[in-house]
Scaffold this motif. Structure first.
Motif, PDB file in Angstrom:
ATOM      1  N   MET A   1     -58.321 -41.900 -15.756  1.00  0.00           N
ATOM      2  CA  MET A   1     -58.187 -41.114 -14.283  1.00  0.00           C
ATOM      3  C   MET A   1     -59.326 -40.222 -14.929  1.00  0.00           C
ATOM      4  N   ALA A  35     -50.762 -41.207 -15.122  1.00  0.00           N
ATOM      5  CA  ALA A  35     -51.767 -41.600 -16.178  1.00  0.00           C
ATOM      6  C   ALA A  35     -49.753 -43.103 -16.500  1.00  0.00           C
ATOM      7  N   ARG A  40     -53.025 -45.183 -17.450  1.00  0.00           N
ATOM      8  CA  ARG A  40     -54.335 -44.735 -17.550  1.00  0.00           C
ATOM      9  C   ARG A  40     -54.957 -44.065 -18.114  1.00  0.00           C
ATOM     10  N   VAL A  42     -56.464 -41.001 -19.816  1.00  0.00           N
ATOM     11  CA  VAL A  42     -56.802 -39.064 -19.455  1.00  0.00           C
ATOM     12  C   VAL A  42     -58.349 -39.258 -19.556  1.00  0.00           C
ATOM     13  N   VAL A  55     -49.359 -38.653 -22.196  1.00  0.00           N
ATOM     14  CA  VAL A  55     -50.561 -38.672 -21.790  1.00  0.00           C
ATOM     15  C   VAL A  55     -50.492 -39.612 -23.097  1.00  0.00           C
ATOM     16  N   GLY A  58     -56.185 -41.043 -24.675  1.00  0.00           N
ATOM     17  CA  GLY A  58     -57.154 -39.672 -24.027  1.00  0.00           C
ATOM     18  C   GLY A  58     -58.043 -39.612 -24.457  1.00  0.00           C
TER      19      GLY A  58
END
Ligand SMILES: [Zn+2]
Length: 146
Positions: A1, A35, A40, A42, A55, A58
Motif C-alpha cells: 500500500m 492495511a 498490506r 505501508v 499499521v 511499514g
C-alpha cells in the motif's frame, strides 16, 4: 500500500507484478484500516503514519525520487525473486491475462499492430499492454539492480 504523492512508485511496483494499492486522498486512519484488513505493507514518506497502531508492517522511504525509492523497497523486502512483469495493470492494479492479437487489434495504434505480437489485457479496466519501449526501459532498469 503506497501513500499519497507516491503514484509513480505505485505504477512501478505494479509493472513488476506487485499487488499495490495507491492511497490517494485517504486519511491516515483509512490507510491503516485497509492495511490491517488486507495485510498490506505501508510504504510512505510520512513517519507519523507508520506510528498508527493498526499499521503492522511499514517502511519509511528515505528517498524523494521514484527510482531510488523502488530500489529501496526491492532491497528491503528482497523482492527481486518475485518479479512478475505483465501480470498487473499499472493504472488500476487489476490482473492481466494474455490475449490473442485478434481480440484487441482494433484498439491498437497502427505501428503496434504491425510490430508486436504479444498482448495482455486488464480484467478490470480492459486496458491493453504490450512489450513496447516502456518494457525495454524496465528491463534495462532491472538489469542494473544489484
Ligand atoms: Zn486496469
Amino acid at each position: 500500500m503506497v501513500d499519497v504523492h507516491l503514484g509513480t512508485l505505485a505504477r512501478a511496483l505494479r509493472l513488476l507484478g506487485f499487488d499495490t494499492v495507491y492511497a490517494q486522498e485517504m486519511p491516515d486512519a483509512a490507510i491503516a484500516a485497509v492495511a490491517e484488513r488486507e495485510e498490506r505493507v505501508v510504504l510512505t514518506r510520512d513517519v507519523g503514519l507508520l506510528k498508527h497502531r493498526k499499521v503492522q508492517w511499514g517502511y519509511w522511504l528515505r528517498s524523494q525520487h521514484t527510482r531510488p525509492q523502488l530500489e529501496e523497497v526491492i532491497r528491503r523486502y528482497d523482492l527481486k525473486p518475485w518479479f512478475q512483469p505483465f501480470t498487473r495493470c499499472t493504472v488500476c492494479n487489476g490482473t492481466l491475462t494474455e490475449v490473442p492479437k485478434e481480440a484487441v487489434q482494433e484498439r491498437l495504434p497502427p505501428k503496434t499492430k504491425l510490430y508486436f505480437h504479444e498482448f495482455f489485457q486488464c480484467a478490470s479496466c480492459r486496458r491493453v499492454y504490450w512489450k513496447g519501449s516502456h518494457y525495454d526501459r524496465m528491463r534495462t532498469f532491472l538489469g542494473q539492480l544489484e
